[in-house]
Scaffold this active site. Structure first.
Site, PDB file in Angstrom:
ATOM      1  N   SER A 176     -26.962  54.691   1.831  1.00 15.74           N
ATOM      2  CA  SER A 176     -27.892  53.679   2.125  1.00 15.74           C
ATOM      3  C   SER A 176     -28.416  53.152   0.780  1.00 15.74           C
ATOM      4  CB  SER A 176     -29.270  54.371   2.796  1.00 15.74           C
ATOM      5  OG  SER A 176     -29.927  53.342   3.431  1.00 15.74           O
ATOM      6  N   PRO A 177     -28.585  51.885   0.664  1.00 16.07           N
ATOM      7  CA  PRO A 177     -29.184  51.193  -0.627  1.00 16.07           C
ATOM      8  C   PRO A 177     -30.341  52.008  -1.003  1.00 16.07           C
ATOM      9  CG  PRO A 177     -29.365  49.706   1.318  1.00 16.07           C
ATOM     10  CD  PRO A 177     -28.577  50.953   1.766  1.00 16.07           C
ATOM     11  N   CYS A 192     -33.186  51.698  -4.469  1.00 12.32           N
ATOM     12  CA  CYS A 192     -33.528  51.308  -5.873  1.00 12.32           C
ATOM     13  C   CYS A 192     -33.419  52.373  -6.742  1.00 12.32           C
ATOM     14  CB  CYS A 192     -34.810  50.654  -5.864  1.00 12.32           C
ATOM     15  SG  CYS A 192     -35.038  49.091  -4.600  1.00 12.32           S
ATOM     16  N   ALA A 230     -31.162  47.446  -3.618  1.00  8.25           N
ATOM     17  CA  ALA A 230     -31.827  45.993  -3.440  1.00  8.25           C
ATOM     18  C   ALA A 230     -31.239  45.507  -4.750  1.00  8.25           C
ATOM     19  CB  ALA A 230     -33.032  46.091  -2.893  1.00  8.25           C
ATOM     20  N   TYR A 241     -39.719  42.669   2.928  1.00  2.00           N
ATOM     21  CA  TYR A 241     -39.479  41.729   1.812  1.00  2.00           C
ATOM     22  C   TYR A 241     -39.274  40.131   2.402  1.00  2.00           C
ATOM     23  CZ  TYR A 241     -39.244  45.983  -0.655  1.00  2.00           C
ATOM     24  OH  TYR A 241     -39.583  47.213  -1.232  1.00  2.00           O
ATOM     25  N   ARG A 244     -29.466  44.136   6.971  1.00  3.25           N
ATOM     26  CA  ARG A 244     -30.416  45.123   7.326  1.00  3.25           C
ATOM     27  C   ARG A 244     -31.842  44.414   8.002  1.00  3.25           C
ATOM     28  NH1 ARG A 244     -32.120  50.505   4.008  1.00  3.25           N
ATOM     29  NH2 ARG A 244     -30.190  51.299   5.184  1.00  3.25           N
ATOM     30  N   LEU A 292     -33.964  59.440   8.253  1.00  4.37           N
ATOM     31  CA  LEU A 292     -33.970  60.988   8.339  1.00  4.37           C
ATOM     32  C   LEU A 292     -32.868  61.424   8.966  1.00  4.37           C
ATOM     33  CD1 LEU A 292     -37.816  61.459   9.030  1.00  4.37           C
ATOM     34  CD2 LEU A 292     -36.373  62.386   7.226  1.00  4.37           C
ATOM     35  N   GLY A 336     -29.739  58.172   3.069  1.00  8.26           N
ATOM     36  CA  GLY A 336     -30.360  57.969   1.769  1.00  8.26           C
ATOM     37  C   GLY A 336     -30.866  59.164   0.862  1.00  8.26           C
ATOM     38  N   ARG A 337     -31.848  59.849   1.233  1.00  7.19           N
ATOM     39  CA  ARG A 337     -32.503  61.083   0.748  1.00  7.19           C
ATOM     40  C   ARG A 337     -31.406  62.162   0.628  1.00  7.19           C
ATOM     41  NH1 ARG A 337     -38.278  60.205   3.204  1.00  7.19           N
ATOM     42  NH2 ARG A 337     -36.643  59.200   4.687  1.00  7.19           N
TER      43      ARG A 337
HETATM   44  C1  FNR Z   1     -35.110  53.453  -0.321  1.00  5.44           C
HETATM   45  N1  FNR Z   1     -34.667  52.485   0.620  1.00  5.44           N
HETATM   46  C2  FNR Z   1     -34.195  51.167   0.333  1.00  5.44           C
HETATM   47  N2  FNR Z   1     -33.895  50.429   1.590  1.00  5.44           N
HETATM   48  C3  FNR Z   1     -33.338  49.282   1.080  1.00  5.44           C
HETATM   49  O1  FNR Z   1     -32.994  48.621   2.172  1.00  5.44           O
HETATM   50  N3  FNR Z   1     -32.978  48.956  -0.225  1.00  5.44           N
HETATM   51  C4  FNR Z   1     -33.455  49.798  -0.999  1.00  5.44           C
HETATM   52  O2  FNR Z   1     -33.113  49.368  -2.375  1.00  5.44           O
HETATM   53  C5  FNR Z   1     -34.098  50.767  -0.702  1.00  5.44           C
HETATM   54  N4  FNR Z   1     -34.605  51.711  -1.968  1.00  5.44           N
HETATM   55  C6  FNR Z   1     -34.887  52.960  -1.816  1.00  5.44           C
HETATM   56  C7  FNR Z   1     -34.930  53.638  -2.857  1.00  5.44           C
HETATM   57  C8  FNR Z   1     -35.373  55.051  -2.637  1.00  5.44           C
HETATM   58  C9  FNR Z   1     -35.555  56.101  -3.799  1.00  5.44           C
HETATM   59  C10 FNR Z   1     -35.425  55.608  -1.413  1.00  5.44           C
HETATM   60  C11 FNR Z   1     -35.852  57.174  -1.034  1.00  5.44           C
HETATM   61  C12 FNR Z   1     -35.323  54.935  -0.253  1.00  5.44           C
HETATM   62  C13 FNR Z   1     -34.527  52.964   1.985  1.00  5.44           C
HETATM   63  C14 FNR Z   1     -33.242  53.753   2.265  1.00  5.44           C
HETATM   64  O3  FNR Z   1     -32.334  53.104   2.325  1.00  5.44           O
HETATM   65  C15 FNR Z   1     -33.475  54.454   3.683  1.00  5.44           C
HETATM   66  O4  FNR Z   1     -33.443  53.681   4.567  1.00  5.44           O
HETATM   67  C16 FNR Z   1     -34.456  55.306   3.743  1.00  5.44           C
HETATM   68  O5  FNR Z   1     -34.850  56.281   2.876  1.00  5.44           O
HETATM   69  C17 FNR Z   1     -34.275  56.278   5.105  1.00  5.44           C
HETATM   70  O6  FNR Z   1     -33.188  57.007   5.096  1.00  5.44           O
HETATM   71  P1  FNR Z   1     -33.485  58.630   4.702  1.00  5.44           P
HETATM   72  O7  FNR Z   1     -33.496  58.615   3.305  1.00  5.44           O
HETATM   73  O8  FNR Z   1     -34.183  59.365   5.511  1.00  5.44           O
HETATM   74  O9  FNR Z   1     -31.757  58.896   4.829  1.00  5.44           O
END
Ligand code: FNR
Length: 358
Positions: free
Chosen positions: A23-24, A26, A58, A182, A230, A301, A323-324
């Site tokens: 997942s994207p 930052c 992003a 955004y 997204r 999650l 993501g995480r």
């Molecule tokens: C994110 N998330 C996020 N989403 C997105 O669309 N563009 C982005 O650049 C970011 N940046 C970002 C940075 C960090 C450090 C985290 C933890 C999350 C949200 C991410 O892509 C995801 O949708 C959420 O974190 C939920 O998924 P997880 O982490 O529960 O698997």
């Protein structure tokens, strides 16, 4: 036994080797938008770890579209060589490189999370944020400047230029960031869009900017390149953007050549009440997939191989984005394959560590 999570996914002319996407996320680790060794190691590790698709963070289409001064950017031709280095490495290790193109709208000009995440004043290197309407995200934040029609045209031109640079940099998938409060999401949601011109009011008017950017992006992409969007499938707030709106939007996006809707939620108002829990956003991906007949990505999650497998195997979504969990474990795909009994290649350098089947 076939393992759905490790079956290939074809979107247009592109085939992902499995259904797991990074997942994207930052990294807030850029100076003037440039990528660097952090990005190479971070993204490279996840490519080596076996993800089928990596959507890089992003990436701002203009300096004023950055969330923070530390965001990655793609508003200069000089950004391209660094990004090329990233895509070449990811591709060489079996991951399809994708990029999320973004404009932060009223959420721009904040400090990075570990620097406080608060508004950066112009005197401290910040800049005025722009938005559909002068409605601040939170009561304590300054009101953004309302984009006039010239400003909207600039946003569109910035996305076009960014798309061309992304292609030059070697990205094979483009994702437009229309979630999390955004700029595009701000136009979609009546909570943040109070315009009375062609970009506000009715549903058709609120989706207009996103649809126009989708159309121009699709035009610039080679026919075999997938386009993803997204969205935040709900604002989780009375009077806001709803799941019904998301289905209707996805139906329009499909006719405009979008290949997959990546279904997140929330982020447009600080006080939303969100029932956060394992797989909590998956029902949105499932409903949009069924009612708009478009491929979807589920995110939020999803942390276990069994859940990821279940989501794909039961047709709730075509792709899972993590993501995480992928921050905790870059090798999650290799571990998931082992757990689910799927045969996948390990990097040559690591083959001696591959668990042996009994
Ligand atoms: C994110 N998330 C996020 N989403 C997105 O669309 N563009 C982005 O650049 C970011 N940046 C970002 C940075 C960090 C450090 C985290 C933890 C999350 C949200 C991410 O892509 C995801 O949708 C959420 O974190 C939920 O998924 P997880 O982490 O529960 O698997």
């Amino acid at each position: 036994m076939t393992v759905a999570l490790f079956s290939p996914l074809t979107l247009r002319g592109l085939t992902l080797k499995n259904r797991i996407a990074v997942s994207p996320m930052c990294q807030y680790s850029s100076t003037n938008g440039f990528s660097n060794d952090w990005h190479l190691v971070h993204l490279g590790s996840r490519a080596v770890g076996g993800a089928g698709l990596i959507i890089i963070e992003a990436t701002a289409v203009s300096p004023e579209g950055r969330i923070t001064p530390d965001d990655l950017g793609i508003w200069h031709d000089e950004h391209v060589p660094g990004l090329q280095r990233l895509t070449a490495f990811m591709e060489a290790h079996g991951a399809v490189p994708g990029i999320q193109l973004a404009h932060a709208g009223r959420k721009a000009s904040h400090s990075s999370p570990w620097k406080g995440g608060t508004v950066v004043a112009e005197s401290q290197g910040g800049w005025p944020a722009v938005a559909p309407s002068p409605v601040p995200f939170g009561a304590e934040e300054p009101a953004p400047l309302e984009l006039d029609l010239g400003g909207i045209e600039k946003v569109k031109a910035d996305f076009r230029a960014a798309t061309l640079r992304a292609l030059e940099a070697g990205f094979r998938v483009i994702e437009l960031h229309a979630a999390h409060g955004y700029l595009f999401h701000e136009f979609l949601s009546p909570l943040s869009n109070q315009r009375t011109d062609a970009y506000g009011g009715s549903f058709e008017n609120r989706i207009r900017l996103l649809v126009e950017v989708v159309e121009s992006t699709r035009q610039l992409l080679p026919a075999d390149y997938p386009l993803l969007v997204r969205i935040s499938a709900t604002d989780w707030t009375e009077g806001g953007w709803t799941a019904d709106d998301s289905v209707a939007l996805a139906q329009v996006l499909k006719t405009k050549g979008v290949d997959l809707v990546d279904c997140s939620t929330g982020g447009n108002v600080p006080a939303a009440s969100i029932p956060v829990g394992p797989n909590y956003q998956v029902p949105f991906a499932e409903r949009i997939r069924r009612e708009a007949s478009i491929a979807t990505g589920a995110v939020g999650l999803i942390t276990s191989a069994a859940d990821a497998e279940q989501i794909v195997a039961t047709g709730q979504a075509d792709l899972v984005l993590l993501g995480r969990e992928l921050l905790r474990d870059p090798y999650f795909p290799l571990h998931a394959a082992e757990e689910l009994g799927a045969e996948v290649e390990w990097p040559n350098q690591y083959v001696r560590a591959k668990p042996r089947r009994r």
